[in-house]
Design an enzyme around this catalytic site. Structure first.
Site, mmCIF file in Angstrom:
data_model
loop_
_atom_site.group_PDB
_atom_site.id
_atom_site.type_symbol
_atom_site.label_atom_id
_atom_site.label_comp_id
_atom_site.label_asym_id
_atom_site.label_seq_id
_atom_site.Cartn_x
_atom_site.Cartn_y
_atom_site.Cartn_z
ATOM 1 N N LYS A 388 0.795 -1.388 -0.164
ATOM 2 C CA LYS A 388 -0.138 0.130 -0.163
ATOM 3 C C LYS A 388 0.916 1.289 0.012
ATOM 4 O O LYS A 388 0.395 2.440 -0.502
ATOM 5 C CB LYS A 388 -0.956 -0.052 1.224
ATOM 6 C CG LYS A 388 -1.786 -1.035 1.257
ATOM 7 C CD LYS A 388 -2.913 -1.093 2.889
ATOM 8 C CE LYS A 388 -3.600 -2.060 2.660
ATOM 9 N NZ LYS A 388 -4.768 -2.306 3.779
ATOM 10 N N ASP A 418 6.519 -1.518 10.272
ATOM 11 C CA ASP A 418 5.846 -2.223 11.310
ATOM 12 C C ASP A 418 5.259 -3.520 10.354
ATOM 13 O O ASP A 418 4.609 -4.167 11.140
ATOM 14 C CB ASP A 418 4.709 -1.319 11.563
ATOM 15 C CG ASP A 418 4.253 -1.363 12.882
ATOM 16 O OD1 ASP A 418 5.069 -1.422 13.537
ATOM 17 O OD2 ASP A 418 2.934 -0.950 13.292
ATOM 18 N N LYS A 609 0.226 3.147 14.766
ATOM 19 C CA LYS A 609 1.240 4.008 14.289
ATOM 20 C C LYS A 609 1.533 4.499 15.802
ATOM 21 O O LYS A 609 3.095 4.651 15.872
ATOM 22 C CB LYS A 609 0.668 5.055 13.605
ATOM 23 C CG LYS A 609 1.786 6.012 13.345
ATOM 24 C CD LYS A 609 1.217 7.194 12.339
ATOM 25 C CE LYS A 609 2.026 8.494 12.167
ATOM 26 N NZ LYS A 609 1.465 9.532 11.257
ATOM 27 N N ASP A 633 5.390 11.223 7.578
ATOM 28 C CA ASP A 633 4.851 9.958 6.906
ATOM 29 C C ASP A 633 5.642 9.389 5.878
ATOM 30 O O ASP A 633 6.686 10.276 5.379
ATOM 31 C CB ASP A 633 3.462 10.155 6.557
ATOM 32 C CG ASP A 633 2.582 10.506 7.650
ATOM 33 O OD1 ASP A 633 2.867 9.997 8.785
ATOM 34 O OD2 ASP A 633 1.453 11.032 7.455
ATOM 35 N N ASP A 829 -2.663 11.490 17.178
ATOM 36 C CA ASP A 829 -1.766 12.704 16.907
ATOM 37 C C ASP A 829 -2.701 13.889 17.743
ATOM 38 O O ASP A 829 -1.972 14.649 18.649
ATOM 39 C CB ASP A 829 -1.584 13.411 15.385
ATOM 40 C CG ASP A 829 -2.921 13.172 14.667
ATOM 41 O OD1 ASP A 829 -4.080 12.927 15.384
ATOM 42 O OD2 ASP A 829 -3.140 13.241 13.406
#
Length: 1127
Positions: A388, A418, A609, A633, A829
């Site tokens: 992705k 990850d 995340k 990111d 966040d």
């Protein structure tokens, strides 16, 4: 406190400035002797199958010195004929082996260092790169390679220059201790000299090449007439001293280190330079902000009178219609207040990069070489799935980070994988290898942007503002290399698959041969694991293509690989004719780069995340311990190479000690020119965030944010009035100085059981302080405290880093609750930033002239709706959690509290917005209106509110710099998302809170685009999702209602055009906002699925007939339409 301020280890005492908590970058390595005892099994498998131990104990060759020698010190600065000796061969060799080893470990498992002969298929040449080798070993029958240091020089342990690899060197030490070349004993004591620290007050002299000084001073590069170096002229021109120590120049520093951290007898010319701020706050002009605030007050007062009038004048003919409208209007007024009031104090800011360089990097009497005194920065990049998130995109982001304009030795880049995929690992290794060419090229020619994909895609003249004559040749060569680099990256999946198939086939052949030799039944099925293999012919410890136990996405050990080891503290100039390009006057060092894949095991909540970010926080604290952390990111790259310096201007300025983070605006590429779905989100980033900057600071929005590491640890900001000024400027504080409730004996309860992590905390706090160069800086550090070089990595340190990324480390700690990124919400966040503001920290919004970062955003309607759904779901979770701003402490300012309240409340506006969007249909079909009569008072109120709204919009566009078209696009998508994604988020949140049911809205059908050459082809891609149903129904019902009402008005005996115009106005208001949504459904060439119109028409007609059945019109002359009886 015990573990945060304990006595330094022996190594720390021997190191220059070892007792100074800010004495070196990554200073926590000075306390390795006090680590938590993490051990690592360092081994290498030979061709015969024997394992050779390479543990750290075998490398410990530091000798013991007598007390006399320990008390007798002479420190001589480097001159052209006197260069300091290198650090120990053991330390350099171990660091090289650390960077060439893949570390794995985890829960109830031994931390292992797998020595890799090669990391990628291609050869690597940069001395910092994992897998780089030196010359061949001179020992007979040995094909090993000798080690290189961080500057690319061969590590040779004996003065006879006999080349020997590390394995043979260890064998020689164990057997005889003699050099195989000269047959004499290795002189360990001579090699193990430490590099002196010349930055505590003694004056080191500039290098002869003038790399950091002026090239016009020819005596620094030439010798005298006899061919000898002229020391007297050197000392005279540099105004320096030849050294200090108790053998030549007694150390006459006073007890408190002097007022400015300087020695007595050393002239400090910094006092002669006038103090200048690093940043400035630029208020909005009064001609704009004063009318803006006045209109806010006027509209607020008019709203109050309007709602009062509406409540006192109900419509008895349609009481339910009046009640629904007044409830919605009251909520809209409340929502407008939450959104508008925090915007009353917007500010602009500017930075001064010239002053930053003068303060921290210019040569001075105490720093003649101009070594940087800036704090370290650790940059985090997160990725999870290479399918992705394309590895090429992530690799370009890494390359832009490695080429950033900041002192190389102060940077460290960490990539969190990850998914534990070998594809990501090898892509990052390829990126590190290509950085050997790309980064010096960027420095040589001042390339912007430093993302190669974005740079080579620029339109226009590439030679503009380029001064070097070899730019065209260099660019053409680098472009060819980058094209080959892309081919290698894109070919990695097939390369890994073919390699794994070949090795698995070999294993099957071995197994078959073994069965034949053992006489087993040949018909028995051969069971061989379908493993994924690395380039060196060993199993990949992470996720395999064919998942198995310990090798699946949610079940694999922790992995850590130092792709690029820490650079040397001094510049390393490239070669000339012998190199790929002419980098003879370019620093070719690369920042430290580390690949990290945290351990994952079934049964553990890994917290997505946020958990990955916290793992990087702990690992980086052990390895580099940068005082600041910048997270990006994987698709957000550094567009402005000075972005880190821009942020540092705020952190290092007066008053910067209470800044928890610097948030940069998000800018996007690949958005359609009309920005149909408000993907740029400029109203939020240039309006709301700029306004919050005038309060307690902007919110954290997930990427492009520079954190103060100490603030991430859950501490409160310092209160200089309660801390003695002298102590605050001279030494690191204890954790209890910031958190009186913290019990030092319960540190493992908060941070885990890593002693090295605990010891790094006060160091990070000290190094993050601004310089105490102004009386107003009450909480600073002395100048020059961060100029000392960092120590090399060793296996114990890396093993400790592997330990802190294990899945069990956070058990029974406060990670994710108070420390680090906060768990419990998909919008971690916002919650993380809220917790910091709630503890009294403030943040700053940094808008640079050239965009700091750029990334990608979904331009497809369905993808955009799902993105907004995720944000809104997180906001609903915040509202029903303990992070609701209603429960905030007194340290959160009032207007900042309103802004955070709006974050949790805005999705609920969708409930009232849905009702209000159906009101026009009700008005038109029923023939009623929200008021009984369109009298003058109602129209005046409506006109005043509308005029105020238009005036506020124009003034907000003026002070925020947002285009009026962008403002209108934002308004349109507010209604689209409010009637779709926000509504779904509220339903999902209520079901989760009340019934514990989690609902995920996924794609159910897709329609692929055909024009692959069009960069905006995805814009016209129609993917059906259930989120589209409410807006479609609203649009079709309003269209049907307009047609019915118009027909009724035309054929009525006594047409009531007033009510028709009132209802039609609301209907057109709704349809105008839904216009981008309708265009998205049309796709390109009317490719919208027919079922969309069928379902929407059926629902619209059914609802209309249902209304007529529930509320039939009786005795109304308007219903008589000649010979046609309306149902």
């Amino acid at each position: 406190m015990a573990s945060l301020s304990g006595a330094p280890s022996k190594k720390a005492i021997r190191s220059p400035g070892g007792t100074n908590p800010g004495g070196s970058q990554g200073g926590n390595n000075n306390n390795k002797g006090n680590s938590s005892g993490q051990t690592v099994k360092f081994a290498r498998r030979t061709s015969s199958g024997r394992y050779v131990s390479l543990s750290r104990e075998d490398l410990d060759m530091s000798g013991e010195f007598s007390g006399d020698y320990m008390n007798y010190t002479v420190q001589i600065p480097p001159t052209p004929d006197n260069q300091p000796m290198d650090t120990s061969v053991a330390a350099k060799a171990e660091e090289q082996y650390v960077s060439n080893s893949l570390f794995t470990g985890g829960f109830n498992s031994v931390t292992r260092a797998h020595l890799m002969d090669k990391v990628i298929e291609s050869e690597v040449s940069h001395p910092q790169m994992a897998g780089s080798k030196g010359s061949s070993c001179s020992m007979p029958a040995c094909d090993g390679k000798i080690m290189k240091d961080e500057r690319g020089n061969d590590v040779i342990p004996c003065e006879c220059r006999f080349k020997i690899c590390r394995d043979c060197y260890m064998d020689a030490q164990k057997d005889t201790g003699l050099c195989p070349g000269c047959k004499e004993a290795y002189k360990i004591g001579d090699i193990d000299d430490e590099i002196p620290n010349f930055n505590n007050g003694a004056l080191s002299l500039p290098a002869p090449d003038g790399a950091k000084g002026s090239r016009s001073n020819m005596s620094m590069m030439k010798r005298n007439q006899n061919g000898e170096f002229d020391h007297n002229k050197w000392l005279f021109e540099t105004q320096g001293t030849y050294g200090y120590g108790n053998a030549y120049w007694p150390d006459d520093r006073d007890g408190d280190g002097g007022d400015d951290g300087m020695q007595k007898g050393v002239l400090d010319t910094s006092a002669e330079i006038p103090w200048k701020p690093l940043s400035r706050k630029l208020p909005i002009p009064h001609s704009i902000i004063s009318p803006y605030r006045l209109l806010i007050v006027i509209r607020l007062v008019v709203l109050g009178f309007f709602l009062t009038w509406r409540i006192r004048h109900p419509n008895p003919d349609a009481i339910w219609l009046w009640l629904m409208s007044i409830i919605c209007e009251i909520w809209f007024a409340f929502s407008w207040i939450l959104d508008q009031i925090p915007k009353v104090t917007p500010v602009n800011r500017s930075t001064d990069l010239v002053v930053l360089r003068e303060k921290f990097e210019m040569p001075s009497p105490s720093n003649p070489s101009g070594r940087s005194d800036l704090p370290g920065v650790d940059l985090f990049v997160s990725t999870a799935d290479p399918d992705k998130e394309p590895p090429l995109v992530t690799a370009n982001t890494i390359l832009s980070i490695l080429a950033v304009d900041y002192p190389v030795e102060k940077l460290a880049c960490y990539i969190s994988d990850d998914g534990g995929a070998l594809l990501t690992f090898e892509a990052m290794a390829e990126a590190a290898s290509f950085a050997d060419l790309w980064v010096p090229f960027c420095r040589k020619h001042d390339i912007e942007p430093r993302n190669p994909e974005a740079y080579f895609a620029l339109k226009g003249d590439p030679t503009k503002n380029k001064k070097r004559s070899d730019f065209v040749k260099d660019r053409r060569r680098v472009k060819r290399e980058y094209d080959e680099f892309k081919v290698r990256i894109n070919g990695l999946p097939d390369s890994i698959r073919r390699r794994s198939d070949a090795f698995n086939a070999r294993e099957e052949m071995k197994q078959l041969k073994h069965m034949k030799e053992s006489g087993a039944d040949p018909a028995e099925i051969i069971k061989v694991q379908k493993a994924t293999w690395m380039a060196d012919g060993t199993h990949w410890p992470g996720t395999w293509a064919s998942p198995s136990r310990d090798h699946a996405k949610g079940d694999h050990p922790g992995i850590l690989q130092v792709m690029l080891k820490p650079p040397s503290s001094d510049p390393l100039m490239g070669g000339g004719e012998e190199s790929f390009l002419d980098f003879s006057d370019v620093d070719i060092r690369l920042p430290m780069f580390v690949y990290v894949s945290r351990e994952k095991r079934p049964g553990y909540d890994h917290n997505k995340k946020a958990g990955a970010m916290n793992a990087l926080v702990r690992a980086s604290a052990i390895l580099s311990n940068g005082a600041f952390i910048l997270n990006l990111d994987c698709d957000h790259y550094i567009y402005n190479c000075l972005a880190v310096r821009e942020g540092m201007c705020f952190m290092m300025d007066r008053g910067g000690e209470d800044i928890c983070y610097i948030q940069f605006p998000q800018r996007f590429e690949g958005i359609d020119p009309s920005d149909r779905y408000a993907n740029h989100n400029t109203v939020f980033f240039d309006g709301n965030m700029r306004a919050l900057d005038g309060l307690q600071g902007p919110m954290y929005v997930g990427t492009g944010c520079m954190f103060r590491r100490f603030a991430l640890y859950g501490f409160n900001p310092a209160e200089p009035d309660k801390i003695p000024q002298k102590g605050a400027e001279a030494q690191a504080l204890k954790a209890s100085d910031f958190d009186p409730d913290l019990d030092v004996n319960l540190l493992p309860k908060r941070f885990g059981n890593s002693t090295m992590l605990a010891e790094s905390i006060p160091i990070a706090e000290f190094q993050g302080r601004p310089i105490a160069d102004h009386p107003a800086v009450k909480f600073g550090r002395p100048p020059g405290a961060l100029r000392a070089p960092r120590e090399p990595l060793d296996a114990t340190t890396v093993a400790e880093a592997v330990s802190v990324i294990s899945c069990w480390y956070e058990d029974k700690t406060e990670w994710g609750d108070r420390v680090g990124w906060i768990y419990g919400s998909v919008t971690e966040d916002v919650v993380t930033g809220y917790r910091m503001h709630n503890r009294g920290w403030r943040s700053v919004y940094c808008i640079t002239k050239r965009d700091a970062f750029r990334g990608s955003a979904p331009i497809n309607l369905t993808d955009r709706l799902h993105q907004v759904l995720r944000w809104a779901t997180g906001s609903v979770e915040i509202f029903f959690s303990g992070n609701n701003a209603f429960l905030a402490s007194r340290k959160l300012k009032v207007l900042q509290r309103l802004a955070y309240l709006n974050v949790g409340i805005y999705p609920f506006t969708s409930l009232f917005l849905i009702v209000y969007c159906f009101l026009p249909r009700t008005l038109l079909i029923s023939g009623q209106f929200i008021v009984q009569n369109l009298n003058v008072a109602f129209l005046i109120f409506l006109l005043t509110i509308t005029v105020c709204l238009i005036g506020l919009a124009l003034l907000e566009v003026k002070w925020s710099g947002v285009a009026l078209e962008d403002w209108w696009r934002n308004e349109q998508f507010w209604l689209i998302s409010g009637t779709s994604a926000h509504l779904a988020a509220v339903v999902q949140g209520l079901l989760k809170v009340i019934a514990g049911i989690e609902i995920s809205f996924t794609l159910t059908s897709k329609s692929a685009g055909e024009d692959v050459d069009d960069i905006y082809a995805d814009l016209y891609l129609v993917k059906w999702t259930s989120l589209m149903i409410p807006p479609i129904v609203i649009g079709m019902i309003n269209i049907i209602a307009i047609v019915i009402a118009f027909s009724r008005a035309v054929f009525a005996t006594v047409p009531e055009w007033g009510k028709f115009i009132g209802g039609a106005f609301f209907a057109f208001w709704v349809l105008a906002h839904l216009y981008p949504f309708a265009k998205g459904l049309m796709g390109r060439g009317r490719k919208t699925p027919t079922i969309v119109f069928v379902w929407s028409g059926l629902i619209a007609i059914t609802l209309s007939l249902l209304w007529v059945a529930i509320n039939p019109q009786q005795g109304n002359p308007v219903q008589g339409i000649g010979g046609f009886q309306f149902p």
